[in-house]
Motif scaffolding. Structure first.
Motif, short mmCIF file in Angstrom:
data_model
loop_
_atom_site.label_atom_id
_atom_site.label_comp_id
_atom_site.label_asym_id
_atom_site.label_seq_id
_atom_site.Cartn_x
_atom_site.Cartn_y
_atom_site.Cartn_z
N HIS A 7 40.01 19.74 24.26
CA HIS A 7 38.83 19.39 25.03
C HIS A 7 38.07 18.30 24.28
O HIS A 7 37.78 18.43 23.10
N ILE A 8 37.76 17.23 24.97
CA ILE A 8 37.03 16.12 24.36
C ILE A 8 35.56 16.25 24.75
O ILE A 8 35.21 16.27 25.93
N VAL A 9 34.73 16.37 23.74
CA VAL A 9 33.30 16.54 23.95
C VAL A 9 32.64 15.17 23.92
O VAL A 9 32.88 14.38 23.01
N PRO A 10 31.81 14.87 24.92
CA PRO A 10 31.12 13.58 24.93
C PRO A 10 30.17 13.44 23.74
O PRO A 10 29.56 14.42 23.30
N PRO A 11 30.03 12.24 23.23
CA PRO A 11 29.11 12.02 22.08
C PRO A 11 27.67 12.42 22.38
O PRO A 11 26.94 12.79 21.47
N LYS A 12 27.26 12.37 23.65
CA LYS A 12 25.89 12.77 24.00
C LYS A 12 25.65 14.24 23.67
O LYS A 12 24.55 14.61 23.26
N ILE A 13 26.68 15.06 23.86
CA ILE A 13 26.56 16.49 23.54
C ILE A 13 26.37 16.66 22.04
O ILE A 13 25.51 17.42 21.58
N TYR A 14 27.18 15.96 21.26
CA TYR A 14 27.04 16.03 19.80
C TYR A 14 25.66 15.56 19.36
O TYR A 14 25.06 16.15 18.46
N HIS A 61 33.97 23.89 18.06
CA HIS A 61 34.63 23.96 19.36
C HIS A 61 34.90 25.40 19.82
O HIS A 61 35.87 25.67 20.52
N TYR A 64 35.06 25.90 23.67
CA TYR A 64 36.23 25.42 24.41
C TYR A 64 37.54 26.01 23.88
O TYR A 64 38.61 25.52 24.21
#
Length: 114
Positions: A7-14, A61, A64
């Motif tokens: 699962h690739i988490v958007p940088p905005k979430i980080y 993670h 996910y």
């Protein structure tokens, strides 16, 4: 064989999680400066638990991951709840310790010989 997809988490979430962790750190420092009596430890542990949850869910993670990994995470939280419960139960049964300045002052009754 089953395909393994990440699962690739958007940088905005980080960025949002990082911001929340930094706010939590500021709250921890500010809470340490306020005398809440016996609630100081509860507030500090509460903030630390929230920060730990964010790290596990997003940076590690956990949100996910597979069901078995989530089970291990939940078991870890259950164990943490037991440890915090026992710690707070022990802490709540302790008596107030006299200040160290009172302990260091010599008492006149200790030096009188009959």
């Amino acid at each position: 064989m089953a395909e393994h997809s990440e699962h690739i988490v958007p940088p905005k979430i980080y960025a949002a999680v990082l911001t929340a962790l930094l706010i939590g750190t500021v709250l921890t420092v500010q809470a340490a400066k306020v005398d809440l009596g016996r609630l100081n430890i509860v507030v500090a542990l509460g903030i630390a638990t929230i920060k730990m949850t964010l790290v596990i869910l997003f940076f590690m993670h956990g949100k996910y991951s597979a069901r078995r990994t989530k089970l291990v995470i939940v078991a870890g939280f259950f164990w943490l709840a037991i440890m915090l419960g026992l710690t707070l139960a022990d802490y709540s049964t302790r008596h107030n310790e006299p200040s160290r300045s009172q302990l260091n002052q010599p008492s006149s009754s200790l030096f009188i010989r009959s």
